[in-house]
Every structure is written in C-alpha cells, then in structure tokens.
Motif scaffolding. Sequence first.
Motif, PDB file in Angstrom:
ATOM      1  N   GLU A  44       4.804  16.601 -24.968  1.00  0.00           N
ATOM      2  CA  GLU A  44       5.350  15.290 -24.539  1.00  0.00           C
ATOM      3  C   GLU A  44       4.589  13.891 -24.691  1.00  0.00           C
ATOM      4  O   GLU A  44       3.585  13.955 -24.360  1.00  0.00           O
ATOM      5  N   THR A  94       6.987  22.255 -29.644  1.00  0.00           N
ATOM      6  CA  THR A  94       8.096  21.141 -29.491  1.00  0.00           C
ATOM      7  C   THR A  94       8.189  20.804 -28.000  1.00  0.00           C
ATOM      8  O   THR A  94       8.931  20.047 -27.689  1.00  0.00           O
ATOM      9  N   SER A  95       7.380  21.662 -27.256  1.00  0.00           N
ATOM     10  CA  SER A  95       7.352  21.321 -25.780  1.00  0.00           C
ATOM     11  C   SER A  95       6.269  22.064 -25.154  1.00  0.00           C
ATOM     12  O   SER A  95       5.437  22.837 -25.907  1.00  0.00           O
TER      13      SER A  95
END
Length: 139
Positions: A44, A94-95
């Motif tokens: 993030e 992605t995370s």
Amino acid sequence: MTDAPASEGLEWTAQRGMGALAQKMGMRFTEFTVERCVATMPVEGNTQPVGLLHGGAYVVLGESLGSMAANLHAGPGRLAVGVDINATHTRSATSGIVTGVCTPIHLGRSMTVHEIVVSDDQGRRCSTVRITNMIKAMP
C-alpha cells in the motif's frame, strides 16, 4: 565491520540512516549482517495505477538492501556506490508486505555483487534484483 553480529549491523543502519526514499516507502530493516540483510516494505502506497506493487518499488527495495550491505562490507573510510542494477519481476504483489532478502554473490575489495529476492506474504518470489557496487575511498 565485515564480521559484525546482526545487532551491530542493525545499530549501524540506525546510525547511518536508510535514506529519505526508503523511509517514504515504509521500508524497515529487520536483519542486517554482511552475509544476509532483510527488509520489509508495504505494498500500500507503493503501487502503480492498477493496484500492483510498482516495479520500481521492487528495485528501490533491492538497491537499498544491496547498497547498504555493500557499505557494511566496505567498512570505515570506504564507500560503496552502485554501478549496475537489474530486476526480473515474476509475480505481482497487490496487498500486504513484501520482504527482500539480500545475499552476497561476490564480496571483493573493490567490488560487490548482491542478489535480492523479494517475496510476498505467502513466500512467493515476486522479483529478483541484482546489484553491483564499486568500493572506493571516502572523499
């Protein structure tokens, strides 16, 4: 400082600092010796517009680890500077958090080569970074 224990290596990084970019990207060094350096970085805040960890973020993590490791190896009065870096991205995070593990390929008097494997939270390799540093006397 080539044979410093892990705690001394982490103290060395705390004294030296990790640099403004590494701080901005949320990197955290968790292990630091000449033979193995580890840092984490959140996905993030470091993504490209489609939500994948930016390829350049992998490279920044790799260069931060590899350059710091080369400077630890170089020792007092000497400076390691990057002269080549490359990366192969094989998966997209992605995370969560990615972890970079840096190990030396070559530790010479005037040159070092390190490989940094960056993995996601599930331990899957996302990127492999290789950096070459030249070691010279401090200006």
